[in-house]
Design an enzyme around this catalytic site. Structure first.
Site, mmCIF file in Angstrom:
data_model
loop_
_atom_site.group_PDB
_atom_site.id
_atom_site.type_symbol
_atom_site.label_atom_id
_atom_site.label_comp_id
_atom_site.label_asym_id
_atom_site.label_seq_id
_atom_site.Cartn_x
_atom_site.Cartn_y
_atom_site.Cartn_z
ATOM 1 C CB CYS A 1 -0.915 0.023 1.221
ATOM 2 S SG CYS A 1 -2.004 -1.408 1.314
ATOM 3 N NE ARG B 1 -2.834 -4.589 -2.777
ATOM 4 C CZ ARG B 1 -2.294 -3.931 -1.756
ATOM 5 N NH1 ARG B 1 -2.433 -2.617 -1.676
ATOM 6 N NH2 ARG B 1 -1.603 -4.555 -0.830
HETATM 7 C C1 BEZ Z 1 0.589 -4.605 1.885
HETATM 8 O O1 BEZ Z 1 1.783 -4.820 1.903
HETATM 9 O O2 BEZ Z 1 0.116 -3.545 1.500
HETATM 10 C C2 BEZ Z 1 -0.334 -5.672 2.360
HETATM 11 C C3 BEZ Z 1 -0.005 -6.978 2.099
HETATM 12 C C4 BEZ Z 1 -0.847 -7.984 2.548
HETATM 13 C C5 BEZ Z 1 -2.001 -7.672 3.238
HETATM 14 C C6 BEZ Z 1 -2.334 -6.342 3.447
HETATM 15 C C7 BEZ Z 1 -1.499 -5.340 3.001
#
Ligand code: BEZ
Length: 234
Positions: free
Chosen positions: A51, A134
């Site tokens: 993110c 997402r």
């Molecule tokens: C992330 O790195 O943004 C992420 C990865 C797995 C679950 C939630 C967020």
């Protein structure tokens, strides 16, 4: 067990309305964005690496989207203070792929109650009950959903592709055309079936100016990159 069934919004639906608190104050969606395109997108959680890379990339491209009459609006099920702290950390501490001091100026919705994320089908229990996937909603200037893309938690989005989708939607609207596989501005576009402005025979025989037909059902014409951007830029 949560048995509440909320229909997923679909392409062509009016964007579900909501009021929300964001990092840029309150918004009344989609009314506040009338006359503009909006990309409403969700991310799973603040202070997570994928993110963070996405926010830095999207924020760095914000002016390019604004120049296409498009506003960005983010959302996660985190609270406002988490959002503020995360965006401050991004600006003050994170340097990634040549991006640094990145300020996220677009609103980031707090959705602790999951009211908005559930309305938009962003909570997909097979992936996570507690985090939004997402999701990317392209909403047009009259508040209609025009394209939807979902990605899982592990997969960072390609923001050049999101820009391409926006430009293709705007080009389709302005010129009454469709766009073929892998279309980029400047590539030939697909013209609607013959009828109003010529016969299929004329087209296949190459008699209609500028139009190239691969068969009666598949005709293209050129629109230059300049023409595209002249028509769609703010
Ligand atoms: C992330 O790195 O943004 C992420 C990865 C797995 C679950 C939630 C967020």
């Amino acid at each position: 067990m949560d048995t509440e069934v909320v229909p997923m919004p679909r392409i062509g639906d009016d964007a579900p309305a909501f009021e929300a608190v964001t990092t840029q104050g309150k918004i009344n969606f989609p009314a506040d964005y009338k006359g503009k395109w909006v990309i409403l997108f969700s991310h799973p959680a603040d202070f997570t690496p994928v993110c963070t890379s996405e926010f830095m990339t999207f924020a760095s491209m914000e002016e390019e989207f604004n120049a296409l009459n498009c506003q960005l609006v983010g959302l996660s099920v985190d609270g406002l203070y988490s959002h503020i702290a995360w965006l401050r950390t991004i600006k003050e501490k994170i340097e990634f792929k040549g991006m640094k001091n990145v300020e996220v100026k677009f609103p980031l919705i707090e959705d602790i109650t999951m009211e908005v994320s559930k309305k938009y089908g962003m909570i997909q229990p097979g992936e996570s009950n507690t985090k939004a996937v997402r999701a990317v909603f392209f909403i047009d200037p009259i508040g209609k959903i025009r394209a939807i893309i979902y990605y899982p938690l592990s997969l960072g989005r390609n923001f050049e592709e999101l820009k391409r989708v926006l430009i293709a939607l705007q080009t389709a609207d302005k010129f009454g055309v469709a766009t073929p596989a892998d279309w980029q501005p400047g590539d030939d576009v697909i013209v609607p079936p013959a009828g109003s402005c010529g016969t299929a025979k004329d087209r296949v025989e190459g008699k209609e100016a500028g139009i190239k037909c691969y068969d009666w059902f598949f005709c293209t014409k050129p629109i230059s990159k300049d023409e595209v951007f002249k028509a769609i830029k703010k």
